[in-house]
Design a protein around this motif. Structure first.
Motif, short mmCIF file in Angstrom:
data_model
loop_
_atom_site.label_atom_id
_atom_site.label_comp_id
_atom_site.label_asym_id
_atom_site.label_seq_id
_atom_site.Cartn_x
_atom_site.Cartn_y
_atom_site.Cartn_z
N ILE A 149 2.18 1.89 -3.44
CA ILE A 149 1.14 2.48 -4.29
C ILE A 149 1.07 3.98 -4.04
O ILE A 149 1.00 4.79 -4.97
N THR A 150 1.11 4.37 -2.78
CA THR A 150 1.10 5.79 -2.42
C THR A 150 2.34 6.49 -2.95
O THR A 150 2.24 7.57 -3.54
N THR A 182 -5.56 2.11 -8.78
CA THR A 182 -5.22 0.82 -8.17
C THR A 182 -6.31 0.38 -7.20
O THR A 182 -6.77 1.18 -6.38
N ARG A 200 0.83 -1.21 0.00
CA ARG A 200 0.00 0.00 0.00
C ARG A 200 0.86 1.26 0.00
O ARG A 200 0.54 2.25 -0.65
N GLN A 201 1.98 1.19 0.75
CA GLN A 201 2.88 2.34 0.78
C GLN A 201 3.52 2.57 -0.59
O GLN A 201 3.68 3.71 -1.02
N GLU A 221 -2.78 5.67 -6.55
CA GLU A 221 -3.94 5.26 -5.73
C GLU A 221 -5.24 5.27 -6.52
O GLU A 221 -6.10 4.41 -6.33
N ILE A 238 -7.18 -2.79 -4.48
CA ILE A 238 -6.77 -4.00 -3.79
C ILE A 238 -8.04 -4.72 -3.36
O ILE A 238 -8.86 -4.17 -2.63
#
Length: 196
Positions: free
Chosen positions: A4-5, A13, A1-2, A10, A15
């Motif tokens: 992606i950020t 994307t 997640r980090q 974001e 999840i």
């Protein structure tokens, strides 16, 4: 997640967690590429069968790719080479014609090896062989449905389609180490002692 950020993606994307099995076909139908991020996987990952059934181009590591071969019915890379794995995904996304050929071949492979109707016929022949103790005459018929090995022979598309596959991709894939694996024997031969 980090990550992606950090990459600023974001908004594009998603999840998906805890997906119900009944919704899986819909999600697979939206996919352009399916991935096998596992390496050195024992057994047969069921996700491969789902991907093959959905006629989706597959990118993965050789260690988890049972029944798959590079540029025949999947795009495979050496285990743990994540950079090459990413390049494989990108290659399939950027080459839809080759990607579709690979996906179609994967679906055909599934139909010839893993369809329930095919396996069920083979199992029925095995029971008939055991019931009648006729192992010799039924053996050829059995091979139509149950394979001696579920490790298909290595297909090499480099020569046949060298004009379709970029030279740098061909150079990376000099061979397939999985062709050296021992065969999976589904019918184990054991000496049976008559108890009577």
């Amino acid at each position: 997640r980090q990550q992606i950020t950090d990459l600023g993606i974001e908004e594009i994307t998603s999840i998906v967690e805890g997906l119900e099995l009944s919704k899986l076909p819909d999600y697979l139908a939206m996919s352009d590429v399916a991935t096998l991020p596992r390496t050195d996987c024992p057994g047969h990952p069921v996700k491969i069968l789902n991907y093959m059934c959905g006629s989706i181009a597959i990118a993965g590591f050789t260690g988890a790719a049972k029944g798959l071969h590079h540029m025949k019915n999947a795009y495979l890379v050496d285990d743990h080479d994540v950079e090459q794995f990413g390049e494989g995904i990108e290659f399939l996304l950027k080459n839809p014609e080759i990607s579709n050929q690979i996906a179609t071949s994967a679906r055909q492979t599934l139909g010839s090896l893993y369809e329930w109707t095919v396996l069920a016929k083979g199992i029925a022949i095995i029971y008939e062989m055991l019931r009648t103790k006729d192992f010799d005459t039924k053996r050829a018929e059995l091979k139509q449905y149950i394979k001696d090995s579920y490790q298909p022979k290595f297909w090499d598309k480099r020569d046949a389609n060298s004009d379709q596959v970029p030279a740098d991709i061909i150079e990376k894939r000099k061979g397939d180490r999985r062709q050296q694996n021992s065969k999976i024997k589904f019918i184990e031969r054991r000496k049976v002692i008559d108890a009577e």
